[in-house]
Design a protein around this motif. Sequence first.
Motif, PDB file in Angstrom:
ATOM      1  N   ASN A 181      71.708  64.650  18.803  1.00 21.48           N
ATOM      2  CA  ASN A 181      72.727  65.684  18.991  1.00 21.48           C
ATOM      3  C   ASN A 181      72.100  66.835  19.777  1.00 21.48           C
ATOM      4  OD1 ASN A 181      74.993  67.285  18.852  1.00 21.48           O
ATOM      5  ND2 ASN A 181      74.628  67.904  16.741  1.00 21.48           N
ATOM      6  N   TRP A 182      72.007  66.662  21.107  1.00 18.66           N
ATOM      7  CA  TRP A 182      71.418  67.692  21.951  1.00 18.66           C
ATOM      8  C   TRP A 182      72.317  68.915  21.914  1.00 18.66           C
ATOM      9  CZ3 TRP A 182      66.705  66.403  23.084  1.00 18.66           C
ATOM     10  CH2 TRP A 182      66.366  65.068  23.293  1.00 18.66           C
ATOM     11  N   GLN A 183      71.774  70.036  21.500  1.00 13.45           N
ATOM     12  CA  GLN A 183      72.562  71.255  21.409  1.00 13.45           C
ATOM     13  C   GLN A 183      72.807  71.862  22.785  1.00 13.45           C
ATOM     14  OE1 GLN A 183      70.472  73.736  18.638  1.00 13.45           O
ATOM     15  NE2 GLN A 183      70.398  72.104  17.131  1.00 13.45           N
ATOM     16  N   ASP A 184      71.749  71.914  23.583  1.00 21.04           N
ATOM     17  CA  ASP A 184      71.861  72.491  24.918  1.00 21.04           C
ATOM     18  C   ASP A 184      70.574  72.218  25.677  1.00 21.04           C
ATOM     19  OD1 ASP A 184      69.983  74.330  23.908  1.00 21.04           O
ATOM     20  OD2 ASP A 184      71.490  75.873  23.571  1.00 21.04           O
ATOM     21  N   ARG A 185      70.503  72.755  26.861  1.00 20.58           N
ATOM     22  CA  ARG A 185      69.356  72.565  27.748  1.00 20.58           C
ATOM     23  C   ARG A 185      68.057  73.060  27.105  1.00 20.58           C
ATOM     24  NH1 ARG A 185      67.087  75.924  31.423  1.00 20.58           N
ATOM     25  NH2 ARG A 185      66.364  75.007  33.369  1.00 20.58           N
ATOM     26  N   ALA A 186      68.110  74.231  26.482  1.00 23.34           N
ATOM     27  CA  ALA A 186      66.914  74.802  25.852  1.00 23.34           C
ATOM     28  C   ALA A 186      66.409  73.897  24.730  1.00 23.34           C
ATOM     29  CB  ALA A 186      67.207  76.202  25.324  1.00 23.34           C
ATOM     30  N   HIS A 187      67.301  73.343  23.946  1.00 20.31           N
ATOM     31  CA  HIS A 187      66.947  72.430  22.865  1.00 20.31           C
ATOM     32  C   HIS A 187      66.244  71.189  23.438  1.00 20.31           C
ATOM     33  CE1 HIS A 187      68.331  69.289  19.768  1.00 20.31           C
ATOM     34  NE2 HIS A 187      67.398  70.009  19.181  1.00 20.31           N
ATOM     35  N   PHE A 188      66.788  70.662  24.512  1.00 18.30           N
ATOM     36  CA  PHE A 188      66.203  69.497  25.168  1.00 18.30           C
ATOM     37  C   PHE A 188      64.777  69.780  25.626  1.00 18.30           C
ATOM     38  CE2 PHE A 188      65.344  67.401  29.273  1.00 18.30           C
ATOM     39  CZ  PHE A 188      65.311  66.080  28.858  1.00 18.30           C
ATOM     40  N   PHE A 189      64.587  70.895  26.328  1.00 17.21           N
ATOM     41  CA  PHE A 189      63.248  71.200  26.844  1.00 17.21           C
ATOM     42  C   PHE A 189      62.272  71.518  25.716  1.00 17.21           C
ATOM     43  CE2 PHE A 189      65.508  72.105  30.948  1.00 17.21           C
ATOM     44  CZ  PHE A 189      64.938  71.045  31.634  1.00 17.21           C
ATOM     45  N   ALA A 190      62.746  72.111  24.640  1.00 18.53           N
ATOM     46  CA  ALA A 190      61.870  72.378  23.490  1.00 18.53           C
ATOM     47  C   ALA A 190      61.397  71.065  22.871  1.00 18.53           C
ATOM     48  CB  ALA A 190      62.599  73.234  22.459  1.00 18.53           C
ATOM     49  N   LEU A 191      62.305  70.102  22.727  1.00 17.70           N
ATOM     50  CA  LEU A 191      61.909  68.806  22.168  1.00 17.70           C
ATOM     51  C   LEU A 191      61.008  68.038  23.124  1.00 17.70           C
ATOM     52  CD1 LEU A 191      65.114  67.611  20.305  1.00 17.70           C
ATOM     53  CD2 LEU A 191      63.032  68.593  19.356  1.00 17.70           C
ATOM     54  N   CYS A 192      61.233  68.183  24.412  1.00 23.09           N
ATOM     55  CA  CYS A 192      60.349  67.547  25.395  1.00 23.09           C
ATOM     56  C   CYS A 192      58.937  68.120  25.289  1.00 23.09           C
ATOM     57  CB  CYS A 192      60.880  67.756  26.808  1.00 23.09           C
ATOM     58  SG  CYS A 192      62.364  66.790  27.159  1.00 23.09           S
ATOM     59  N   ALA A 193      58.836  69.432  25.189  1.00 21.37           N
ATOM     60  CA  ALA A 193      57.529  70.076  25.064  1.00 21.37           C
ATOM     61  C   ALA A 193      56.826  69.617  23.790  1.00 21.37           C
ATOM     62  CB  ALA A 193      57.677  71.596  25.087  1.00 21.37           C
ATOM     63  N   ARG A 194      57.581  69.499  22.716  1.00 14.97           N
ATOM     64  CA  ARG A 194      56.996  69.022  21.454  1.00 14.97           C
ATOM     65  C   ARG A 194      56.490  67.590  21.607  1.00 14.97           C
ATOM     66  NH1 ARG A 194      60.609  69.373  16.282  1.00 14.97           N
ATOM     67  NH2 ARG A 194      60.152  71.565  16.595  1.00 14.97           N
ATOM     68  N   ALA A 195      57.286  66.746  22.262  1.00 15.42           N
ATOM     69  CA  ALA A 195      56.865  65.355  22.482  1.00 15.42           C
ATOM     70  C   ALA A 195      55.592  65.308  23.320  1.00 15.42           C
ATOM     71  CB  ALA A 195      57.988  64.566  23.168  1.00 15.42           C
ATOM     72  N   MET A 196      55.511  66.160  24.332  1.00 15.90           N
ATOM     73  CA  MET A 196      54.312  66.189  25.180  1.00 15.90           C
ATOM     74  C   MET A 196      53.089  66.629  24.390  1.00 15.90           C
ATOM     75  SD  MET A 196      55.670  67.708  28.770  1.00 15.90           S
ATOM     76  CE  MET A 196      57.185  67.112  29.508  1.00 15.90           C
ATOM     77  N   ARG A 197      53.251  67.623  23.534  1.00 14.85           N
ATOM     78  CA  ARG A 197      52.121  68.068  22.701  1.00 14.85           C
ATOM     79  C   ARG A 197      51.659  66.940  21.786  1.00 14.85           C
ATOM     80  NH1 ARG A 197      55.179  72.861  22.784  1.00 14.85           N
ATOM     81  NH2 ARG A 197      56.127  72.355  20.794  1.00 14.85           N
ATOM     82  N   ARG A 198      52.603  66.201  21.215  1.00 12.70           N
ATOM     83  CA  ARG A 198      52.238  65.074  20.346  1.00 12.70           C
ATOM     84  C   ARG A 198      51.499  63.988  21.125  1.00 12.70           C
ATOM     85  NH1 ARG A 198      57.842  64.624  16.952  1.00 12.70           N
ATOM     86  NH2 ARG A 198      57.435  66.384  15.567  1.00 12.70           N
ATOM     87  N   ILE A 199      51.941  63.744  22.343  1.00  9.09           N
ATOM     88  CA  ILE A 199      51.266  62.754  23.187  1.00  9.09           C
ATOM     89  C   ILE A 199      49.828  63.192  23.449  1.00  9.09           C
ATOM     90  CG2 ILE A 199      51.225  61.772  25.520  1.00  9.09           C
ATOM     91  CD1 ILE A 199      54.390  61.967  25.346  1.00  9.09           C
ATOM     92  N   LEU A 200      49.631  64.462  23.741  1.00 14.76           N
ATOM     93  CA  LEU A 200      48.277  64.976  23.983  1.00 14.76           C
ATOM     94  C   LEU A 200      47.411  64.849  22.729  1.00 14.76           C
ATOM     95  CD1 LEU A 200      49.070  68.059  26.218  1.00 14.76           C
ATOM     96  CD2 LEU A 200      47.904  65.952  26.909  1.00 14.76           C
ATOM     97  N   VAL A 201      47.973  65.132  21.584  1.00 17.95           N
ATOM     98  CA  VAL A 201      47.223  64.988  20.320  1.00 17.95           C
ATOM     99  C   VAL A 201      46.871  63.525  20.099  1.00 17.95           C
ATOM    100  CG1 VAL A 201      47.410  65.161  17.801  1.00 17.95           C
ATOM    101  CG2 VAL A 201      48.125  67.071  19.236  1.00 17.95           C
ATOM    102  N   ASP A 202      47.845  62.641  20.284  1.00 16.10           N
ATOM    103  CA  ASP A 202      47.577  61.208  20.114  1.00 16.10           C
ATOM    104  C   ASP A 202      46.499  60.738  21.093  1.00 16.10           C
ATOM    105  OD1 ASP A 202      49.525  61.109  18.157  1.00 16.10           O
ATOM    106  OD2 ASP A 202      51.034  60.161  19.442  1.00 16.10           O
TER     107      ASP A 202
END
Length: 97
Positions: free
Chosen positions: A73-94
């Motif tokens: 349930n994408w709320q808006d553009r900002a929500h999308f980019f925030a989740l993308c940034a979180r996914a990228m941080r997790r990838i870097l940690v992994d």
Amino acid sequence: MRGAPSVNDVTRLLQAWGKGNKEALDRLAPLVYHELHRIAGRLMAGERPNHTLQTTELVNEAYLRLVDAQHVNWQDRAHFFALCARAMRRILVDHAR
């Protein structure tokens, strides 16, 4: 959608994608790629200089993870980019593990 996409264009496509519309994802990807690359570049700037993961690879990996997300349930553009940034941080940690 001619010219630069509006915030509403991106939000509308995100919401359609979240409801399962694959065509919306195909139209969305080129609209958000530049910003995703910018976010990845900012995150990579904080990594060690000899990091084996490249910025484009980070964007692609995050994209693949998000494409697999079902009915978000994408709320808006900002929500999308925030989740993308979180996914990228997790990838870097992994990757660091």
